[in-house]
Design a protein around this motif. Sequence first.
Motif, PDB file in Angstrom:
ATOM      1  N   TRP A 182     -30.752  64.667  62.384  1.00  0.00           N
ATOM      2  CA  TRP A 182     -29.403  64.148  62.796  1.00  0.00           C
ATOM      3  C   TRP A 182     -28.529  64.533  61.638  1.00  0.00           C
ATOM      4  O   TRP A 182     -28.941  64.781  60.509  1.00  0.00           O
ATOM      5  CB  TRP A 182     -29.374  62.576  63.219  1.00  0.00           C
ATOM      6  CG  TRP A 182     -30.052  61.581  62.345  1.00  0.00           C
ATOM      7  CD1 TRP A 182     -31.248  61.214  62.047  1.00  0.00           C
ATOM      8  CD2 TRP A 182     -29.265  61.188  60.751  1.00  0.00           C
ATOM      9  NE1 TRP A 182     -31.424  60.404  61.070  1.00  0.00           N
ATOM     10  CE2 TRP A 182     -30.289  60.361  60.292  1.00  0.00           C
ATOM     11  CE3 TRP A 182     -28.064  61.271  60.314  1.00  0.00           C
ATOM     12  CZ2 TRP A 182     -29.909  59.622  59.249  1.00  0.00           C
ATOM     13  CZ3 TRP A 182     -27.805  60.624  59.025  1.00  0.00           C
ATOM     14  CH2 TRP A 182     -28.759  59.808  58.476  1.00  0.00           C
TER      15      TRP A 182
ATOM     16  N   GLU B 162     -24.005  64.039  64.845  1.00  0.00           N
ATOM     17  CA  GLU B 162     -24.936  64.908  65.846  1.00  0.00           C
ATOM     18  C   GLU B 162     -26.292  64.251  65.683  1.00  0.00           C
ATOM     19  O   GLU B 162     -26.900  64.666  64.492  1.00  0.00           O
ATOM     20  CB  GLU B 162     -24.834  66.368  65.688  1.00  0.00           C
ATOM     21  CG  GLU B 162     -25.806  67.205  66.491  1.00  0.00           C
ATOM     22  CD  GLU B 162     -25.322  66.956  67.952  1.00  0.00           C
ATOM     23  OE1 GLU B 162     -26.353  67.152  68.740  1.00  0.00           O
ATOM     24  OE2 GLU B 162     -24.236  66.902  68.360  1.00  0.00           O
TER      25      GLU B 162
ATOM     26  N   ALA C 278     -24.778  61.831  69.015  1.00  0.00           N
ATOM     27  CA  ALA C 278     -23.854  60.807  68.914  1.00  0.00           C
ATOM     28  C   ALA C 278     -24.522  59.572  68.410  1.00  0.00           C
ATOM     29  O   ALA C 278     -23.539  58.880  67.806  1.00  0.00           O
ATOM     30  CB  ALA C 278     -22.955  60.794  70.219  1.00  0.00           C
ATOM     31  N   ARG C 279     -25.682  59.243  68.768  1.00  0.00           N
ATOM     32  CA  ARG C 279     -26.257  57.805  68.433  1.00  0.00           C
ATOM     33  C   ARG C 279     -26.336  57.844  66.763  1.00  0.00           C
ATOM     34  O   ARG C 279     -26.684  56.841  66.321  1.00  0.00           O
ATOM     35  CB  ARG C 279     -27.526  57.787  69.324  1.00  0.00           C
ATOM     36  CG  ARG C 279     -28.554  58.565  68.773  1.00  0.00           C
ATOM     37  CD  ARG C 279     -29.967  58.278  69.592  1.00  0.00           C
ATOM     38  NE  ARG C 279     -30.950  59.431  69.177  1.00  0.00           N
ATOM     39  CZ  ARG C 279     -31.242  60.511  69.633  1.00  0.00           C
ATOM     40  NH1 ARG C 279     -30.324  60.771  70.710  1.00  0.00           N
ATOM     41  NH2 ARG C 279     -32.073  61.439  69.326  1.00  0.00           N
ATOM     42  N   ALA C 280     -26.337  58.822  66.389  1.00  0.00           N
ATOM     43  CA  ALA C 280     -26.412  58.815  64.703  1.00  0.00           C
ATOM     44  C   ALA C 280     -25.359  58.123  64.099  1.00  0.00           C
ATOM     45  O   ALA C 280     -25.240  57.629  62.995  1.00  0.00           O
ATOM     46  CB  ALA C 280     -26.594  60.416  64.244  1.00  0.00           C
ATOM     47  N   ARG C 281     -23.929  57.766  64.927  1.00  0.00           N
ATOM     48  CA  ARG C 281     -23.157  57.075  64.411  1.00  0.00           C
ATOM     49  C   ARG C 281     -23.451  55.854  63.696  1.00  0.00           C
ATOM     50  O   ARG C 281     -22.936  55.330  62.767  1.00  0.00           O
ATOM     51  CB  ARG C 281     -22.027  56.892  65.313  1.00  0.00           C
ATOM     52  CG  ARG C 281     -21.389  58.274  65.696  1.00  0.00           C
ATOM     53  CD  ARG C 281     -20.214  57.997  66.882  1.00  0.00           C
ATOM     54  NE  ARG C 281     -19.401  59.139  66.957  1.00  0.00           N
ATOM     55  CZ  ARG C 281     -18.332  59.461  66.347  1.00  0.00           C
ATOM     56  NH1 ARG C 281     -17.770  58.568  65.387  1.00  0.00           N
ATOM     57  NH2 ARG C 281     -17.602  60.554  66.550  1.00  0.00           N
ATOM     58  N   ARG C 282     -24.514  55.149  64.280  1.00  0.00           N
ATOM     59  CA  ARG C 282     -24.863  53.816  64.128  1.00  0.00           C
ATOM     60  C   ARG C 282     -25.321  53.708  62.708  1.00  0.00           C
ATOM     61  O   ARG C 282     -25.485  52.535  61.877  1.00  0.00           O
ATOM     62  CB  ARG C 282     -25.803  53.097  64.936  1.00  0.00           C
ATOM     63  CG  ARG C 282     -27.017  53.912  65.019  1.00  0.00           C
ATOM     64  CD  ARG C 282     -27.955  53.464  66.361  1.00  0.00           C
ATOM     65  NE  ARG C 282     -29.137  54.381  66.613  1.00  0.00           N
ATOM     66  CZ  ARG C 282     -30.202  54.398  65.920  1.00  0.00           C
ATOM     67  NH1 ARG C 282     -30.428  53.392  64.980  1.00  0.00           N
ATOM     68  NH2 ARG C 282     -31.283  55.201  66.279  1.00  0.00           N
ATOM     69  N   ARG C 283     -25.740  54.833  62.133  1.00  0.00           N
ATOM     70  CA  ARG C 283     -26.544  54.900  60.496  1.00  0.00           C
ATOM     71  C   ARG C 283     -25.381  54.685  59.533  1.00  0.00           C
ATOM     72  O   ARG C 283     -25.488  54.451  58.435  1.00  0.00           O
ATOM     73  CB  ARG C 283     -27.171  56.217  60.517  1.00  0.00           C
ATOM     74  CG  ARG C 283     -28.172  56.296  61.512  1.00  0.00           C
ATOM     75  CD  ARG C 283     -28.888  57.475  61.322  1.00  0.00           C
ATOM     76  NE  ARG C 283     -29.757  57.941  62.164  1.00  0.00           N
ATOM     77  CZ  ARG C 283     -31.447  57.453  62.408  1.00  0.00           C
ATOM     78  NH1 ARG C 283     -31.606  56.888  61.013  1.00  0.00           N
ATOM     79  NH2 ARG C 283     -32.024  57.767  63.224  1.00  0.00           N
TER      80      ARG C 283
END
Length: 489
Positions: free
Chosen positions: A162, A176, A178-183
Amino acid sequence: MPPSLSRVIALSRLGLRSLTEAPKDVPVRWVSVSELEDPTPFLEGGELVLTTGMRLTPENAAGYVARLVERGVAGLGFAVGVIHDKVPPELVEAAREQGLALLEVPKPVPFIAIGKAVSRMLAAEWYEDTTRAYQAQRELTRAALKGPGPLITRLARELGGWALLLDPSGAVRNAEPARARRRAAALAAELPRLRGTASVSLSEGGGGSEGDHVVLQAIGLNKRPRGYLAVGTPEPLPHVGHTIVGAAVSLLTLKSETPRTGRALRAELAAHLLGLPEETPTPHRVLAASAATSASGATSASGAEVLDALEADPAGERCLAVPLDDALAVIVPDALTDQVVALVAAYGSVGVSAPASGADLERALREAEQALAAARRTGRDVLHYGDLPGQSVLGLMDPGPAQGFAEALLAPLEAEGLVPSLRAYIEANGQGETAARTLGVHRHTLRTRMQKAARLLGRDLDDPAVRAELWIALALSANHDGPIGHPGD
């Protein structure tokens, strides 16, 4: 990555036989031949050590193995049939107890054959890494042309993990997948560490999660970063992975550090469109460059080439260009006129206006078009509006009243469609035969038209003073195709 020990053992031509159950997935970084009782001062770790056991005894076998294990060698190859007929049992036992990969090297196999084999494998790995890095950099560059988002998407794909692009405050710009935003929240606490270094590596609880290995890098050349790039992968990044990340950082830095050379030009344009006063007007010129367009109005191949040339040059980046019917209009800072003219003149004739600013740019466009029309007819590469005959006289006139005079004088002829005929007649200096030939009509037809024009104007067209007034009016009016006031008339 370097080849693993298991891949070296698998080379059938070497005939290597493993004597211990130690892990074979360790990388072999080099091959070292040594008969020293303690070769470790000359090793870096990761080597496949080869020996004939010249100084090996039952008493020192355990210590010998312990030193190799502590140094982190990949394995030990023992040649049989030279000093020892078989691998000493004390050495085998010590290797098994201490977890050292021990290989039996048959007598017919020289140590140099093993060294060459590993060297070839290392070269192949290096070439593969270089090729992959080159291909990845090319794909990243292609993606970067579309913007940071596509670049981040491509980077995550190349690494098999990611990627996050953060702004200077740590907020997510692109992610990339989209779920990587939570990191981002976990990474925000690590950003201050980048103030004194270019990158930070994290793993497990140190900013990463779910066992990912994370690399965090600052973007920009100044002490204050313009953003941050974070990437995460299931395994630590290999050397080629770091190269790919470095390429992405370079592309993002290049974009963020691009000089704002066009800021002043855009501000002046915005002020003009909004009807605001310009605080410090900068003189510009308008160029009319030859560029064909399609029926739909889209710039064709030749026009696209001019635009590409402008965008590829630092001077061209400070210009604004717009396609016309059969040309390309370019607004250029006056100081860069010569540079930009040299760029676009390679693709066709160029007309250059006099200096202008703000509301005068519309007038400058007319000047550039007139200069381009003259350049095309006379075969000149570049023609400045100021070099057209009579422009020094016209330049003395107040543009507003002069334009009004021209429009009022020619209005009756415009209504009757007689301006083209009058223009040809004035160009021919009152020679009816020449003017008729230019228009492709009979001389009697032209004579009838000029008599009608004289009646509408209430003036004698044979009077030089009248023709001078009409010449000025025609030169001041829209004159895209006619050669009034142009060299060679």
